[in-house]
Design an enzyme around this catalytic site. Sequence first.
Site, short mmCIF file in Angstrom:
data_model
loop_
_atom_site.label_atom_id
_atom_site.label_comp_id
_atom_site.label_asym_id
_atom_site.label_seq_id
_atom_site.Cartn_x
_atom_site.Cartn_y
_atom_site.Cartn_z
N LYS B 22 0.83 -1.19 0.00
CA LYS B 22 0.00 0.00 0.00
C LYS B 22 0.87 1.25 0.00
O LYS B 22 0.67 2.17 -0.81
CB LYS B 22 -0.93 -0.01 1.22
CG LYS B 22 -2.01 1.08 1.17
CD LYS B 22 -2.71 1.25 2.51
CE LYS B 22 -3.57 0.07 2.91
NZ LYS B 22 -4.97 0.20 2.47
N ARG B 92 -3.54 2.94 8.44
CA ARG B 92 -3.82 1.66 7.78
C ARG B 92 -2.56 0.80 7.72
O ARG B 92 -1.46 1.30 7.55
CB ARG B 92 -4.27 1.91 6.33
CG ARG B 92 -5.65 2.47 6.17
CD ARG B 92 -5.98 2.51 4.67
NE ARG B 92 -7.35 2.91 4.40
CZ ARG B 92 -7.72 4.18 4.15
NH1 ARG B 92 -6.83 5.15 4.16
NH2 ARG B 92 -8.98 4.44 3.89
N GLY B 101 -7.97 -7.62 4.16
CA GLY B 101 -8.86 -7.85 5.28
C GLY B 101 -8.22 -8.52 6.47
O GLY B 101 -8.87 -8.81 7.48
N MET B 103 -5.58 -7.39 8.24
CA MET B 103 -5.14 -6.50 9.30
C MET B 103 -6.08 -5.30 9.40
O MET B 103 -7.16 -5.31 8.81
CB MET B 103 -3.70 -6.12 9.09
CG MET B 103 -2.80 -7.34 9.35
SD MET B 103 -1.09 -6.99 9.10
CE MET B 103 -1.10 -6.52 7.39
N ARG B 336 -3.65 -1.36 -6.13
CA ARG B 336 -2.83 -2.58 -6.01
C ARG B 336 -3.22 -3.53 -7.13
O ARG B 336 -4.31 -3.38 -7.71
CB ARG B 336 -3.03 -3.25 -4.65
CG ARG B 336 -4.46 -3.70 -4.42
CD ARG B 336 -4.64 -4.27 -3.01
NE ARG B 336 -6.06 -4.55 -2.76
CZ ARG B 336 -6.56 -4.80 -1.58
NH1 ARG B 336 -5.79 -4.74 -0.51
NH2 ARG B 336 -7.84 -5.07 -1.43
N HIS B 454 -3.50 -40.85 4.21
CA HIS B 454 -3.72 -41.75 3.07
C HIS B 454 -4.81 -41.21 2.15
O HIS B 454 -4.64 -41.11 0.94
CB HIS B 454 -4.10 -43.13 3.60
CG HIS B 454 -4.41 -44.11 2.50
ND1 HIS B 454 -5.69 -44.35 2.07
CD2 HIS B 454 -3.60 -44.86 1.72
CE1 HIS B 454 -5.66 -45.24 1.08
NE2 HIS B 454 -4.39 -45.56 0.86
N ARG B 560 4.16 -46.27 -7.84
CA ARG B 560 4.23 -47.05 -6.60
C ARG B 560 3.66 -48.43 -6.85
O ARG B 560 2.45 -48.61 -6.90
CB ARG B 560 3.43 -46.34 -5.50
CG ARG B 560 4.12 -45.09 -4.96
CD ARG B 560 3.14 -44.16 -4.30
NE ARG B 560 2.28 -43.56 -5.32
CZ ARG B 560 1.75 -42.34 -5.26
NH1 ARG B 560 1.96 -41.59 -4.22
NH2 ARG B 560 0.99 -41.90 -6.23
N ARG B 616 9.02 -47.58 -8.67
CA ARG B 616 9.54 -47.84 -7.33
C ARG B 616 9.15 -49.25 -6.90
O ARG B 616 7.98 -49.61 -6.94
CB ARG B 616 8.99 -46.84 -6.32
CG ARG B 616 9.58 -47.08 -4.93
CD ARG B 616 9.05 -46.11 -3.91
NE ARG B 616 7.67 -46.41 -3.58
CZ ARG B 616 6.94 -45.68 -2.74
NH1 ARG B 616 7.46 -44.62 -2.17
NH2 ARG B 616 5.69 -45.99 -2.48
N GLU B 743 15.55 -40.65 0.73
CA GLU B 743 14.44 -40.35 1.62
C GLU B 743 14.80 -40.64 3.08
O GLU B 743 13.98 -40.49 3.98
CB GLU B 743 13.19 -41.13 1.22
CG GLU B 743 13.41 -42.63 1.12
CD GLU B 743 12.18 -43.38 0.59
OE1 GLU B 743 11.05 -42.89 0.75
OE2 GLU B 743 12.36 -44.49 0.02
N SER B 762 16.01 -39.84 -6.68
CA SER B 762 14.73 -39.15 -6.63
C SER B 762 14.46 -38.84 -5.16
O SER B 762 14.45 -39.75 -4.33
CB SER B 762 13.63 -40.04 -7.20
OG SER B 762 12.39 -39.39 -7.07
N THR B 765 10.61 -36.73 -0.52
CA THR B 765 10.62 -35.74 0.56
C THR B 765 9.56 -36.00 1.62
O THR B 765 9.62 -35.38 2.67
CB THR B 765 10.48 -34.32 -0.02
OG1 THR B 765 9.40 -34.32 -0.97
CG2 THR B 765 11.75 -33.91 -0.71
N ASN B 766 8.60 -36.87 1.36
CA ASN B 766 7.66 -37.21 2.45
C ASN B 766 8.41 -37.88 3.59
O ASN B 766 8.39 -37.42 4.73
CB ASN B 766 6.57 -38.18 1.97
CG ASN B 766 5.62 -37.54 0.99
OD1 ASN B 766 5.75 -36.36 0.68
ND2 ASN B 766 4.67 -38.30 0.51
N CYS B 829 10.02 -36.68 -5.89
CA CYS B 829 8.75 -37.36 -6.11
C CYS B 829 7.89 -37.36 -4.86
O CYS B 829 6.90 -38.05 -4.80
CB CYS B 829 8.99 -38.79 -6.59
SG CYS B 829 9.80 -39.81 -5.36
N TYR B 849 14.04 -32.75 -12.67
CA TYR B 849 12.58 -32.79 -12.80
C TYR B 849 11.90 -32.80 -11.43
O TYR B 849 12.53 -33.09 -10.41
CB TYR B 849 12.14 -34.00 -13.61
CG TYR B 849 12.36 -35.33 -12.92
CD1 TYR B 849 11.40 -35.85 -12.03
CD2 TYR B 849 13.51 -36.07 -13.13
CE1 TYR B 849 11.61 -37.05 -11.39
CE2 TYR B 849 13.73 -37.27 -12.48
CZ TYR B 849 12.77 -37.75 -11.61
OH TYR B 849 12.98 -38.93 -10.96
#
Lengths: 872, 872
Positions: B22, B92, B101, B103, B336, B454, B560, B616, B743, B762, B765-766, B829, B849
Amino acid sequence: MTKYVYLFREADGKDKAKFGGKGANLAEMTKLGMPVPPGFTITTEACTKYYDDGEKIAPEIIDEIFAQLQILENESGKKFGDAEDPFLVSVRSGARASMPGMMDTILNLGLNDVSVKGLAELTGNPRFAYDCYRRFIQMYSDVVTGVEKANFERFIDEVKERKGVKLDTELTAEDLQELIAMFKKYYFENVGKEFPQDPKEQLIGAIKAVFRSWNNDRAIVYRRMNDIPSSWGTAVNVQSMVFGNMGDTSGTGVAFTRNPTNGEKKLYGEFLMNAQGEDVVAGIRTPSSIDKLKEINPAVYDQFLDICNRLENYFHDMQDMEFTIERGKLFMLQTRSGKRTALAAINIAVDLVKEGLCTEEEALLKVEPKQLDDLLHPTFDKAVLKKTKAIAEGLPASPGAASGKICFTADEAKERVKKGEKVVLVRIETSPEDIEGMQVSEGILTARGGLTSHAAVVARGMGACCVCGCGAVEIDEANGICVIAGKKYTQQDVISLDGSTGKVYEGSIPMVDADTSGNFATIMGWANKYKKLLVRANADNPHDAAVAYEFGAQGVGLCRTEHMFFAEERIPAVREMIVASTLEQRKAALAKILPMQREDFIGIYKALKGYPVTIRFLDPPLHEFLPSKEEDIRALAKDMGISFEQLNETVHSLHEMNPMLGHRGCRLAITYPEIAEMQTRAVIEAAIEVNKEGGKVKAEIMIPLVGDVKELAYVKKVVVDTAEAVMAEKGVKVEYMVGTMIEIPRAAITADKIAKEAEFFSFGTNDLTQMTFGFSRDDAGKFLGDYYKKKIFESDPFARLDQEGVGELVKIAVAKGKATRPNIKLGICGEHGGDPSTIEFCHNVGLNYVSCSPFRVPIAILAAAHAAIKNK
Amino acid sequence: MTKYVYLFREADGKDKAKFGGKGANLAEMTKLGMPVPPGFTITTEACTKYYDDGEKIAPEIIDEIFAQLQILENESGKKFGDAEDPFLVSVRSGARASMPGMMDTILNLGLNDVSVKGLAELTGNPRFAYDCYRRFIQMYSDVVTGVEKANFERFIDEVKERKGVKLDTELTAEDLQELIAMFKKYYFENVGKEFPQDPKEQLIGAIKAVFRSWNNDRAIVYRRMNDIPSSWGTAVNVQSMVFGNMGDTSGTGVAFTRNPTNGEKKLYGEFLMNAQGEDVVAGIRTPSSIDKLKEINPAVYDQFLDICNRLENYFHDMQDMEFTIERGKLFMLQTRSGKRTALAAINIAVDLVKEGLCTEEEALLKVEPKQLDDLLHPTFDKAVLKKTKAIAEGLPASPGAASGKICFTADEAKERVKKGEKVVLVRIETSPEDIEGMQVSEGILTARGGLTSHAAVVARGMGACCVCGCGAVEIDEANGICVIAGKKYTQQDVISLDGSTGKVYEGSIPMVDADTSGNFATIMGWANKYKKLLVRANADNPHDAAVAYEFGAQGVGLCRTEHMFFAEERIPAVREMIVASTLEQRKAALAKILPMQREDFIGIYKALKGYPVTIRFLDPPLHEFLPSKEEDIRALAKDMGISFEQLNETVHSLHEMNPMLGHRGCRLAITYPEIAEMQTRAVIEAAIEVNKEGGKVKAEIMIPLVGDVKELAYVKKVVVDTAEAVMAEKGVKVEYMVGTMIEIPRAAITADKIAKEAEFFSFGTNDLTQMTFGFSRDDAGKFLGDYYKKKIFESDPFARLDQEGVGELVKIAVAKGKATRPNIKLGICGEHGGDPSTIEFCHNVGLNYVSCSPFRVPIAILAAAHAAIKNK
């Protein structure tokens, strides 16, 4: 071009990595002018290459071998495979570290159907020649083709029976020829081809077999137990044969320069005349004491004594030697630092210093830290043990010896011990509620669980004897019996446990007490002088803290406050806190716990006499304090005066899919800051109390399971606010720090940020190992067996720190932590803290202290000294 | 000395980080000579300092504020708090990123009991003056003291009722004076002190309140949802008041330069005469369309239109503006970039390029990747939705809209769908056996589980609508009912789910179809042109693979294989394999699975038309394929024709304390190499089959859960030996690689060693997130709420990659992997693969990728383009 084969006189006797222990020492003895039969060593590098090349010996190495062999032939004037005067050799393994009996030996190699006759004629001793040949066939079959030696023994028995004789030496040359025929037939039937007649084929077969033996099952197990890397490989020693079985002026023996049982400075050993090496240990004929040799051949005895002295002076250590006397002439076949008992180790070490043979630092290195365990716990009388057969074998979880009547529950144990009985607690596995029962029992035996199971960890902490994961034990608690290896035992039966071997015995066995006086104290004094690392102990109560102090601990590195929560009179208040549905209820329950925690801390501070105490705040998930079976929940609900539904609801809401990865550690303090408030109050109030009486408490509050600096910052604020408030209330200050465990990979990775808040790091390598490998110690048992078998793992990462992975995270955390806070205090408090190889790692990586169970403190002190001396 | 307060004309309009959105745009408009009421901006740095100083405004900043205020006073000729001609301001918030909205705003600041009279006299409009004052009291109370605005509305209603009028504007000056007295009394009663009369106190109070509002609950939630770091802080804009409520020639409004719903290039907005800003949105009076302004004041309308065009041309984007008309004179209060629907976003982006207002690259940055979700799934008719009240709200787990009859089990769902019904599957949580039922349902609603449960993961993979973790749903499966927020629903009742908001509705709601044609395709074309990362999809069957290909996926990054095991006709063979007690039995069962896996691979290869497919190998612990309840075990045992005891024994032996850290991933292949053999055979045979028909299969075999290179080496050998054997059998070669998931933290740490065996990495990351943080996604739900509330975490690490910790491990692994194998193929992945901020990270870190669920492929493509453009 790399040279792979060295004559003994060419080899560098200092380079055990290359020549193996046996090869290096043969080289040394050769250079010292001692009577060593000539030979050559094939280096460990050749072994490594053999494996790299897909279990093949490269042609250039084979060429080298035969070139060296020819030198030996030329010098001896004999020829390999010669029909009249055959050149015979022994082939022996020899790794960098001594692995007694783990690998294989072949004697008399070079004999065949023709040359045996030549040997017979040449020596005029056909009996001797055929005896050599039959031995060779046996050993070769065993080592090279896997047809076990014992299979041949029945033929010998058969012939002896037929002839009506008792000793092998009573067999005639003809008998032996008959046996050889039987052996060769058996060989053909089992191997599918004739026994090899070409000595060169024999030699290469034998060398390959020695290389292969590096990876036999017993070698792998031995290496895992002794932290020997599989990458080292073994050397092979090929040596001209000398014969102890050439008649009554020949013989063979083994001797130690000092007594390996108690360290006494006196030649100790035994020998057999007219025998080859294997006979001495086979036990068919009884060998004579080495003193007898003086009578039989005083010149040889004197020569041998002289050699013994020269070897001790040269190697500065007690030697274990093999020798052979061939027709009255002495030959040295091996010398090495002798294996010895713990008692002998410390006595010899102290004596060597007294005798000026080595310095204190060198002497310390001659005592294996792990050995000290034997001196710190009572042990069974070795003589009795030798004659007693174990009924089962589990994992040696916590050393010591125990005999007592079988008892199946912790409560029963407490009652029966009160009545004066001695009991051994036998359970499928133990849980935190069993702690008091474990404490009063002589020993603990579990059917399930590994070396880091609850039973194992707690027992080690207590210094109690424990055998765990003994699958042969089936427990039928309801009927008050258990079946061990098929036999039924009741609560009135006595069993004995050996925590150092994992063996279980029927009945009671006499014991020898622990002994930590005299030379033990001297060794500890030296170790303390040279070590750089401080050694602390893990102790959760005043008693353990006192034991730790007695053993020389310089502080408590881990006080697990939750262990205080499990005591019978405390757990009701803990449970009240857990089922509380409002903050007020929870605070009311915590108020009941406060005075108990404070009392414990007072006791621990006092026991430590001013050394620092690291107090870890509540760590386990809350469901560990509640039962899980419906009947137990009902009973507890009744006790607590609440409805089954309410308690059941709490139990269910606390259920976790992966408790190890759940709501525990600092996560509890974030959800319930009032728990951390209570614990801080107990820590600080106790310190004020003790300081009033002249104490100088150094409290280190440790927040567990931190993964992000903001977690620590949040809990630290609760701690500091509470501590300041308590000190303001009482009008005095006490010394305290706030730090964290580094036990989550993310904490190690972001240690620079965490060090902004943490005044110290303590590496919690149990959890760090679990998270870094992604397997839990409770579940890994299912596949670690396969991992060892398939040579994926060489050692248990929960016992020996994985330096490549977990250790790398430790290094990252140390570097990042110091970058932010150069004076940050660094320690380790996982189970690894008592493991010598891990202690050396901690020394090298720059930690300030290690912490281990009280009973491992002396081991850790010695290991820390080793680390400092080796890495000067 | 840092300067914290800047006049609009001094500020740098390009520096949103410092002045907020702003403030920066007010500076820009001021410099463009537009009619902006003068004012100043207090920088975001002042906000950060406010928090650093313990929620205090430093005296030097207060001095700066009043110095700048004095300049404004001087220029306006008015004085703050003056009794006759008071200088009034608005206060503001304005953060770097637009947070509409979230703040707070205060208007008319500077009024008090005295100056209000001056204002009344000066303007000759007492009604206006008292209206301003009562508004100010309301806003100030709300924002500064937390006494909510709505509490005051009942006094207004009371007075209006008493006077018999309907609109606020019908209240007289006297009515308003009465109200002000009531307000002030209420303020005193609730705040405990008088309403502040000192304008300086009012101003500082208001500024502090705006700083505080940065950390109110809704701002925190908004930031978490929009990945805005809490460290940014907000700026504060203090601006001379202009009044839209000064009578019928005054007014106020908001407008967009284009239609924010569909992007049409036409001024769009509304305004109210005689009103202040809040009235436009309050909904009491109905605002007029912006077109009407042309009739009321054509000159102002033209001026505004001109400003609109200039702003669009200047900012190269659609603008969202606030304006006020004070007695016929136009003032601009804000401009804005306007928020817009997904449809509008793509239309505007394409139009802007056509109009030459921006480049393709700039245009792409104007479309939020996450927004595309709305175009990829059917959505509810927004107009109907606006009028419909949700009955419950869960987590927005997978976008889309669904209406159907309630159905409690997967089997029931399959049956009822076969009969032609539309159902919504309602379950406590889902498990792998439910997959087929989930596939046929319109949507999935679960009572438990987070965004990576899941149900959530599988639904996203299917592109199915899913709301999960909806605690308000109580399921009574046995009686075929569920209770939602107190009301009972049966299997005949219809409910509707909005997967984008997590809301649950009663009955069915009309839907709008997904639309991916026209400008959507244009945007995708541009995105593909500029992105560097390849985008692959996670697909476990031919159907998903085909969907992924349609959406533009350039390969399958994660197939999987276990998902193929759960199908109804397959699971018997899988279970047979698990209970097998010999290798032969296990191989026989595997032989039954082989043709099914091969069929699937053939389908997937064909769908991908030559793009690579990463397969996998079996990952989950085997107990996931077996039931755990006794009754289910009994039933299955009967089905399988084996004894209950045998099956029960298997189930028990497979039980794990921490399944996440148990016997799974490559550990299974190490224990049972025959599983990997079967899977390799299926992969290679399928490839041979497809290549025969002209395909060009690129199979990438991925070994999961590797922590040590030796694990990979062991399994790789099994794979390569089998593959070579199959190719030899068939006499043809196919292209395949063997790689691993990274992993496990240890895999990242030792990636240099692992890369010796792995041809690709690969990042899973889970699991990597779970292990790095040391908490499981299933259990973290219990404490993550506290973590957000206590500002320990700002975002869900399972949704947005934790770059500081997990990301650091990824960087380490990339560097080490490339050091060993410079051309190593690198991908991700995990669930994070579809998250735009994670995609930017992957771009910067040099991955080849990303792989995500098929329905997120377009989002990932656009995010990859953003990453490439932003990091050129």
